[in-house]
Motif scaffolding. Structure first.
Motif, PDB file in Angstrom:
ATOM      1  N   TRP A  93       0.923  -1.393  -0.021  1.00 43.17           N
ATOM      2  CA  TRP A  93      -0.081  -0.168   0.116  1.00 43.17           C
ATOM      3  C   TRP A  93       0.881   1.089   0.081  1.00 43.17           C
ATOM      4  O   TRP A  93       0.738   2.206  -0.554  1.00 43.17           O
ATOM      5  CB  TRP A  93      -1.074   0.003   1.310  1.00 43.17           C
ATOM      6  CG  TRP A  93      -1.623   1.359   1.332  1.00 43.17           C
ATOM      7  CD1 TRP A  93      -2.769   1.735   0.864  1.00 43.17           C
ATOM      8  CD2 TRP A  93      -1.165   2.429   1.981  1.00 43.17           C
ATOM      9  NE1 TRP A  93      -3.326   2.913   1.117  1.00 43.17           N
ATOM     10  CE2 TRP A  93      -2.292   3.460   1.929  1.00 43.17           C
ATOM     11  CE3 TRP A  93      -0.157   2.792   2.820  1.00 43.17           C
ATOM     12  CZ2 TRP A  93      -2.293   4.749   2.540  1.00 43.17           C
ATOM     13  CZ3 TRP A  93      -0.136   4.030   3.452  1.00 43.17           C
ATOM     14  CH2 TRP A  93      -1.158   5.050   3.334  1.00 43.17           C
ATOM     15  N   PHE A  94       2.043   1.356   0.894  1.00 42.29           N
ATOM     16  CA  PHE A  94       2.800   2.435   0.971  1.00 42.29           C
ATOM     17  C   PHE A  94       3.581   2.802  -0.381  1.00 42.29           C
ATOM     18  O   PHE A  94       3.651   3.889  -1.012  1.00 42.29           O
ATOM     19  CB  PHE A  94       3.813   2.323   1.967  1.00 42.29           C
ATOM     20  CG  PHE A  94       5.156   3.207   2.022  1.00 42.29           C
ATOM     21  CD1 PHE A  94       4.691   4.227   2.890  1.00 42.29           C
ATOM     22  CD2 PHE A  94       6.131   3.050   1.376  1.00 42.29           C
ATOM     23  CE1 PHE A  94       5.830   5.388   3.021  1.00 42.29           C
ATOM     24  CE2 PHE A  94       7.107   3.877   1.596  1.00 42.29           C
ATOM     25  CZ  PHE A  94       6.966   5.097   2.234  1.00 42.29           C
ATOM     26  N   ALA A  95       3.914   1.667  -1.174  1.00 47.16           N
ATOM     27  CA  ALA A  95       4.545   1.754  -2.387  1.00 47.16           C
ATOM     28  C   ALA A  95       3.628   2.128  -3.522  1.00 47.16           C
ATOM     29  O   ALA A  95       4.156   3.146  -4.395  1.00 47.16           O
ATOM     30  CB  ALA A  95       5.334   0.562  -2.994  1.00 47.16           C
ATOM     31  N   ILE A  96       2.144   2.025  -3.432  1.00 46.38           N
ATOM     32  CA  ILE A  96       1.440   2.338  -4.451  1.00 46.38           C
ATOM     33  C   ILE A  96       0.760   3.849  -4.127  1.00 46.38           C
ATOM     34  O   ILE A  96       0.847   4.644  -5.180  1.00 46.38           O
ATOM     35  CB  ILE A  96       0.323   1.155  -4.532  1.00 46.38           C
ATOM     36  CG1 ILE A  96       0.769  -0.119  -5.075  1.00 46.38           C
ATOM     37  CG2 ILE A  96      -0.801   1.693  -5.482  1.00 46.38           C
ATOM     38  CD1 ILE A  96      -0.243  -1.150  -4.910  1.00 46.38           C
ATOM     39  N   HIS A  97       0.647   3.915  -2.981  1.00 41.63           N
ATOM     40  CA  HIS A  97      -0.049   5.200  -2.482  1.00 41.63           C
ATOM     41  C   HIS A  97       0.963   6.425  -2.698  1.00 41.63           C
ATOM     42  O   HIS A  97       0.338   7.557  -3.193  1.00 41.63           O
ATOM     43  CB  HIS A  97      -0.626   5.183  -1.286  1.00 41.63           C
ATOM     44  CG  HIS A  97      -1.580   6.268  -0.688  1.00 41.63           C
ATOM     45  ND1 HIS A  97      -2.609   6.538  -1.277  1.00 41.63           N
ATOM     46  CD2 HIS A  97      -1.309   7.271   0.004  1.00 41.63           C
ATOM     47  CE1 HIS A  97      -2.974   7.621  -0.736  1.00 41.63           C
ATOM     48  NE2 HIS A  97      -2.235   8.158   0.038  1.00 41.63           N
ATOM     49  N   LEU A  98       2.100   6.248  -2.537  1.00 43.49           N
ATOM     50  CA  LEU A  98       3.090   7.390  -2.548  1.00 43.49           C
ATOM     51  C   LEU A  98       3.921   7.290  -3.767  1.00 43.49           C
ATOM     52  O   LEU A  98       4.939   7.788  -3.761  1.00 43.49           O
ATOM     53  CB  LEU A  98       3.820   7.211  -1.463  1.00 43.49           C
ATOM     54  CG  LEU A  98       3.326   7.495   0.140  1.00 43.49           C
ATOM     55  CD1 LEU A  98       4.336   7.473   1.188  1.00 43.49           C
ATOM     56  CD2 LEU A  98       2.591   8.886   0.074  1.00 43.49           C
ATOM     57  N   ASN A  99       3.440   6.503  -4.653  1.00 44.05           N
ATOM     58  CA  ASN A  99       4.260   6.507  -6.034  1.00 44.05           C
ATOM     59  C   ASN A  99       5.331   6.015  -5.895  1.00 44.05           C
ATOM     60  O   ASN A  99       6.301   6.573  -6.886  1.00 44.05           O
ATOM     61  CB  ASN A  99       3.816   7.790  -6.751  1.00 44.05           C
ATOM     62  CG  ASN A  99       2.533   8.525  -6.794  1.00 44.05           C
ATOM     63  OD1 ASN A  99       1.765   7.698  -6.683  1.00 44.05           O
ATOM     64  ND2 ASN A  99       2.420   9.726  -6.692  1.00 44.05           N
ATOM     65  N   VAL A 100       5.908   5.175  -4.945  1.00 45.98           N
ATOM     66  CA  VAL A 100       7.258   4.342  -5.380  1.00 45.98           C
ATOM     67  C   VAL A 100       7.291   3.840  -6.498  1.00 45.98           C
ATOM     68  O   VAL A 100       8.133   3.801  -7.463  1.00 45.98           O
ATOM     69  CB  VAL A 100       7.509   3.917  -3.944  1.00 45.98           C
ATOM     70  CG1 VAL A 100       8.856   2.918  -4.230  1.00 45.98           C
ATOM     71  CG2 VAL A 100       7.483   4.498  -2.718  1.00 45.98           C
TER      72      VAL A 100
END
Length: 247
Positions: A238-245
């Motif tokens: 979720w972190f990688a997708i939501h913050l555009n990593v």
């Protein structure tokens, strides 16, 4: 009423659709009000580096102490303060939703990386034992215990390498990090591929957590171990997708 402005905010001039959105986590401002109604907003200092204080002079209106700057709170249809405006018209502060608050996200990221880091360290120690201590008899697991399978371990390695590399680059680059230029594009592509691999491997960690977490023939510590790794991988996805990593 004065305390309605208390909370976390971010600039309305920010990156939402690019990889620079990750920088938003580290540029959040917090508004606080003391017992006298004096307002302070973090990251807002005067030319001497002192925190600017704002005294209330009207409903949702503050004025700089010993100054002339003003600050105005903007409410939505439900009478909640959602924005803060200044005399400078080019930017405002916008209240952050709870799931983007860095006081929630950063500890969760740290906890997830700690869980996966322990897995990586244990895997490396086990590998070192096999390589350098071949003559020793292998350790025998106690009944109802199970080692992590290959999928969760590979996911742990992928996330630690990916996010560790990004954090290390931020620390080394410092103030020279921004703005990006075309030379960055190849690294953005590499970041996308690496993140995609980590998300793909996380599927195996989640499946293992679902399967092993319900097995009654395993110790509760073993079940919790699989579930914790699965939850950590889900959150980092979720972190990688939501913050555009990735993207």
């Amino acid at each position: 009423q004065l305390k309605a402005i208390v909370g976390a905010y971010e600039s309305t001039r920010r990156a939402d659709s690019t990889k620079l959105k990750l920088d938003n986590l580290f540029s959040q401002a917090r508004a606080s009000v003391d017992k006298d109604g004096v307002l302070q907003v973090s990251n807002f200092d005067d030319l001497r580096g002192h925190a600017i204080k704002w005294k209330p002079i009207g409903k949702d209106l503050w004025e700089e102490v010993d100054g002339q700057e003003r600050l105005f709170a903007i409410r939505d249809g439900r009478n909640r303060i959602v924005r803060v405006a200044f005399d400078f018209p080019g930017v405002q502060l916008q209240r952050i939703p709870w799931y983007e608050n860095n006081r929630l996200i950063l500890p969760a990221v740290a906890a997830s990386l700690f869980i996966l880091g322990v897995i990586v360290i244990c895997s490396l120690l086990r590998l070192g034992r096999r390589v350098f201590m071949r003559n020793r008899p292998p350790k025998v697991l106690e009944p109802r215990m199970m080692l992590l399978t290959m999928g969760p371990r590979m996911a742990a390695f992928a996330w630690i390498i990916l996010l560790g590399s990004i954090a290390g680059y931020f620390m080394v680059a410092g103030n020279d990090l921004l703005p990006p230029n075309p030379a960055w594009f190849k690294w953005f592509v590499l970041m996308n591929w690496a993140t995609g691999v980590a998300i793909f491997l996380s599927l195996f960690a989640v499946i293992s957590a679902m399967l092993k977490g319900r097995r009654g023939d395993l110790r509760w510590t073993t079940r919790v171990k699989f579930v914790m790794v699965g939850v950590a991988c889900v959150f980092l996805c979720w972190f990688a997708i939501h913050l555009n990593v990735i993207g």
